[in-house]
Each structure stands twice: as structure tokens, then as C-alpha cells.
Design an enzyme around this catalytic site. Structure first.
Site, short mmCIF file in Angstrom:
data_model
loop_
_atom_site.label_atom_id
_atom_site.label_comp_id
_atom_site.label_asym_id
_atom_site.label_seq_id
_atom_site.Cartn_x
_atom_site.Cartn_y
_atom_site.Cartn_z
N ARG A 26 0.83 -1.21 0.00
CA ARG A 26 0.00 0.00 0.00
C ARG A 26 0.85 1.25 0.00
NH1 ARG A 26 -2.79 -4.23 1.77
NH2 ARG A 26 -5.07 -4.22 1.94
N ARG A 149 -6.94 -17.72 -9.32
CA ARG A 149 -7.70 -17.10 -8.21
C ARG A 149 -8.82 -16.19 -8.72
NH1 ARG A 149 -3.36 -15.12 -3.92
NH2 ARG A 149 -5.25 -14.87 -2.68
N GLN A 208 -8.64 -7.01 0.23
CA GLN A 208 -8.18 -6.71 -1.13
C GLN A 208 -9.31 -6.10 -1.95
OE1 GLN A 208 -6.48 -10.39 -2.58
NE2 GLN A 208 -4.63 -10.14 -1.35
N ASP A 354 -4.56 -15.57 7.08
CA ASP A 354 -3.27 -16.04 6.55
C ASP A 354 -2.52 -16.93 7.54
OD1 ASP A 354 -3.75 -14.67 4.23
OD2 ASP A 354 -2.51 -12.94 4.75
C1 S3P Z 1 -4.43 -8.98 2.02
C2 S3P Z 1 -5.69 -9.41 2.29
C3 S3P Z 1 -6.05 -10.81 2.52
C4 S3P Z 1 -4.82 -11.66 2.79
C5 S3P Z 1 -3.70 -11.36 1.84
C6 S3P Z 1 -3.28 -9.91 1.96
C7 S3P Z 1 -4.19 -7.54 1.79
O1 S3P Z 1 -6.69 -11.32 1.38
O2 S3P Z 1 -5.16 -13.03 2.72
O3 S3P Z 1 -2.58 -12.18 2.13
O4 S3P Z 1 -3.02 -7.10 1.82
O5 S3P Z 1 -5.18 -6.82 1.59
P1 S3P Z 1 -8.28 -11.15 1.13
O6 S3P Z 1 -8.58 -9.72 1.01
O7 S3P Z 1 -8.56 -11.89 -0.14
O8 S3P Z 1 -8.93 -11.79 2.32
#
Ligand code: S3P
Length: 466
Positions: A26, A149, A208, A354
Site C-alpha cells: 500500500r 484465483r 483486497q 493467513d
Molecule cells: C491482504 C488481504 C487478505 C490476505 C492477503 C493480503 C491484503 O486477502 O489473505 O494475504 O493485503 O489486503 P483477502 O482480502 O482476499 O482476504
């Protein structure tokens, strides 16, 4: 890269955990969209974050990497076969800073080639949100794991906002005459610009997806409202406010406002609690161990693992709490513990999603039953983490079974070394490596290089503690 792991007597010492992956991504993204200079200290120079840097360089952003990065910037090809108990050439990267000369919200230029997100879902999904707001067309791709994915989860809201997003393989017809891919997967072509604000309810608690929509909302014509089913990591919201953005939070509802400009910032990135999780677990499982981890991020949207481990009877002490530009940090002291089984379900799941592979390993050594529910999202991570965790830990002799949305583990079970292929999944590689520290005999990771996706220096750090 083949890595051999043999049991250790104890792990003792003090370590610095590499920078947080989510925050590092970010930082590069917001730094590129801001006006002026952004300096990110303790940046995570891993394969995933390097892919984010390369993407913005390809869109005309000048990014400097300062520090000892020349030795090792997530490129495992430089490493030869090594043993956790033998010598290691892997370099720790404690002091890498990244300096980004941002060009403002509309300063990106059309990339000359397809952007390769590699293994990184965060790069692909958050970047899709940024590209949705840019007035050019770009193509976003990834490695074979990322190509599997689901991207519909970002295609749907970003299309509602007005972006034109096509999953390129959706129209490819296979030899049998049916469409090869209906799921909205990479590669995606994205033509952005002229977005409108929307009100959107996230079908899954995904940071995400939430972040992709927030990034797109910055250049929309009106505010965007996002309803979340449960709280997921909120690093985008925190960092955006520091860069001059405007976002309001009311429990599970966010309102993100369009803005005219963001401004570069200096940020100190905390250690990644998702990486610390492997070291904490090693301390809990290897008799006589005691490990102090300095300056780890303890943002409450990420600390589900600490709560669950404490519930399991773990000896974990949180000291020296601090704040790093809105992101809380602390030192974590973890010591060998007698663990008991527990139930993990509901709203805590997105706060430890995670960490489930390594929690599952810990549960194999806990007294009684551990049940993990409500975690179907595990199936669409870097690998199908329900199937692969169960298969891998069974190969070590664990008593574990898969369910529709989680797993059930009976413990404690003595483990025996195994040969593991990591399925392009860094967290499976690290889970197996920690299992190898307590398993009888030798554990071989056939493709240990995958740890570099999030934790370069992982094997070196373990060696330092033995
Ligand atoms: C992340 C969000 C998570 C996480 C990924 C990193 C992020 O995924 O599993 O390793 O940095 O926003 P999801 O948003 O798909 O849950």
C-alpha cells in the site's frame, strides 16, 4: 531450491521481523499516487512487493531502493541448497528503504507491456482498483497460482463504477467447444477513467476487494459507500488518511470520498505479524524456546492469531506498545507452551486468515480437538489451503481432516519428517519448515524458494535462533 530441515534442541534469541507485506504494497501504491516524495522505511523487499514496485515503475514512477538490497532482493535463484542446521547465504534485509517520487492521482502513464503481478493477489486486486481510475488501457497478469484465483470479486464492483474490465481468457473456447474459463480470472484488460461512486455490499470480508474499491473511489464523481460483512485488515483506510485522503468509518460501513490530491509521506513499516506467526509458533512448539520479536504490527484487524494462541494456553507476552503513523506496534515474547485445542470461527477468521496453516500445525501439538470453521476463503488463496494443509500435515503423521469450510485437528500427535512440495504457496513452505523443526528425522522442502514471496531471510533467521 531444496531445503533440508532437521529437529532443533531449542530456539532462543531476539529477532527483527521483516516489514509488513500488506503495508509495504500500500505504501508503494499510495506513494505513487501522491504528489511529492514518500519514504518507506523497513520495507519488505520480497517477491510480492517487488512486483508492485515493478508495476509502478512500468507506469512511469521513479522508485529508488536504498540499503543492502543488491545482495538479495527476493531472487532465490542466487541461493544454493541449504540446511537450516547448516550454513546459509540468505541475507537478512532489515534496513531497506524505498523512496517513491509520486506523480499525483493522474500521473501514471500507460504501461508498454502487460503488468505481471507474479504470485501476488494484493498487487493484482489493488492495482485493478487503481487502473480502474486511470484513463488508459492496461493488461494485468500473474503466475499460474494467481491465474487460478477469482477476480470476479473485483470485476463486479469496479465495473459498476464504470470501468471496462474483461477477463481475456473468458472467451477462449477449448478443444471440446466449451469456454475454457468462466470465472473471471487473470489476465484482465482494464480501461478506466470517468468513474461514479457506488454503494456496495462486499460478499466476502476481503481487504483486497475493499481496498480496490477505495482506490477506485478516489477519482469517482461522488462518494462510495462500502458495507463489510466482517472487519478485515484496515491498512488502506489508515494509510489513506495519512496521505490526505478522506474516509469515514461507521462500524462495518465505510464512506470513501473523491479527492483532488494526495501528498507524499515518510512511513516506518512495522514487522509483519503474519511472518512473526511462524516464529511465534516455532517458539511455542520447540521445548525450551523463548523468542523476542521487536516492533511487530499489532493492528487489531490482524491479531486474531494472538488471541487464539492465548486461548490455547500459549505463553505470549506483548510489551512496549507503540504507534507507527496509526499502526500499533509492540514487541512479542513467545515461549514454549503446553497448548490445548480450541474452536476458531466467525468474525475472527478474517483477522487471522493467513495464519490458519501455522495455527493448524500448532493444533497438531495441542491437547484435544481444534475445530476451524467459516474459513472457506482458504480455498482461493495461493493454493487451496484447506486441502494442502491437510495433505501436508497428514504426511507428517498429523491427525487432521478437511471440512467444507475448515478443518478438524486432534492432538497431540508426534510428527515424522516428510518431503514437501509447496504448491507455489509461501505459507505452506513455512508451515512445513516449522513442522520439520519438531518432526523426527529429516524434512525436505523441494521448493523452499517460495518463502521469498513474503519472508526473505526466513531460513537465515531460524538458523540464527538455533
Ligand atoms: C491482504 C488481504 C487478505 C490476505 C492477503 C493480503 C491484503 O486477502 O489473505 O494475504 O493485503 O489486503 P483477502 O482480502 O482476499 O482476504
Amino acid at each position: 531450491m531444496q531445503v533440508t530441515i532437521t529437529p532443533v534442541k531449542q530456539l532462543v534469541g531476539e529477532v527483527k521481523i521483516p516489514g509488513d507485506k500488506s503495508i509495504s504494497h500500500r505504501g508503494v501504491m499510495l506513494g505513487s499516487l501522491a504528489k511529492g516524495t514518500t519514504r518507506l522505511s523497513h520495507f519488505l523487499m520480497s517477491e510480492d512487493c517487488l512486483n508492485t514496485i515493478k508495476a509502478f515503475q512500468a507506469m512511469g514512477i521513479d522508485i529508488e531502493i536504498i540499503g543492502d538490497s543488491s545482495e538479495f532482493i527476493g531472487d532465490s535463484s542466487k541461493l544454493s541448497e541449504k540446511s537450516v542446521n547448516g550454513d546459509s547465504s540468505q541475507i537478512m534485509q532489515e534496513n531497506i528503504s524505498v523512496i517513491i517520487h509520486g506523480k499525483g492521482l493522474h500521473g501514471l502513464k500507460k504501461p508498454a507491456k502487460t503488468i505481471d503481478s507474479g504470485n501476488s493477489g494484493t498487487t493484482a486486486r489493488l492495482l485493478a482498483g487503481i487502473l480502474a481510475g486511470q484513463a488508459f488501457e492496461a493488461v494485468l497478469d500473474g503466475d499460474p497460482s494467481l491465474r487460478k484465483r477469482p477476480m470476479n470479486r473485483i470485476i463486479t464492483p469496479l465495473s459498476q463504477m464504470g470501468a471496462d474490465i474483461q477477463s481475456i481468457n473468458d472467451n477462449v473456447v477449448d478443444n471440446a467447444g466449451s469456454k475454457a474459463n468462466q470465472g473471471g480470472t487473470l489476465p484482465l484488460s482494464i480501461s478506466g477513467g470517468n468513474l461514479k461512486g457506488i454503494e456496495y455490499t462486499l460478499p466476502v470480508a476481503s481487504a483486497q476487494v475493499k481496498s480496490a474499491i477505495i482506490f477506485a473511489s478516489l477519482t469517482a464523481d461522488s462518494p462510495t459507500i462500502i458495507h463489510q460483512p466482517a472487519l478485515s485488515r484496515d491498512h488502506t483506510e489508515i494509510m489513506l488518511s495519512h496521505f490526505g485522503g478522506r474516509i469515514e468509518t461507521d462500524q462495518l460501513t465505510l464512506t470513501s470520498y473523491p479527492i483532488s490530491e494526495l501528498y507524499g509521506k515518510d512511513l516506518q513499516i512495522p514487522g509483519d505479524i503474519s511472518s512473526a506467526a511462524f516464529i511465534i509458533t516455532a517458539a511455542l512448539l520447540v521445548p525450551g524456546s523463548r523468542i523476542l520479536m521487536k516492533d511487530v504490527g499489532i493492528n487489531p484487524t490482524r491479531t486474531g492469531i494472538l488471541e487464539v494462541f492465548q486461548q490455547m494456553g500459549a505463553d505470549i507476552v506483548i510489551e512496549n506498545q507503540n504507534d507507527s503513523q496509526g499502526e500499533p506496534t509492540a514487541d512479542i515474547l513467545a515461549s514454549y507452551s503446553d497448548l490445548r485445542g480450541t474452536e476458531i470461527s466467525g468474525n475472527v477468521i478474517p483477522r487471522l486468515i493467513d495464519e490458519i496453516p501455522i495455527i493448524a500445525l500448532a493444533a497438531t501439538q495441542a491437547q484435544g480437538t481444534t475445530i476451524i470453521r467459516d474459513a472457506a476463503e482458504l480455498k482461493v488463496k495461493e493454493s487451496n489451503r484447506i486441502d494442502i494443509v491437510v495433505r501436508t500435515l497428514r504426511a507428517f503423521g498429523a491427525n487432521i481432516e478437511a471440512t467444507e469450510d475448515g478443518m478438524i485437528i486432534e492432538g497431540p500427535t508426534p510428527l515424522t519428517g516428510s518431503t514437501v512440495t509447496c504448491e507455489m504457496d509461501h505459507r505452506i513452505a513455512m508451515m512445513a519448515a516449522i513442522a520439520g523443526l519438531i518432526a523426527k528425522g529429516r524434512t525436505i522442502l523441494t521448493d523452499g524458494q517460495w518463502v521469498d514471496v513474503s519472508f526473505p531471510g526466513f531460513f537465515h533467521l531460524l538458523e540464527k535462533l538455533t
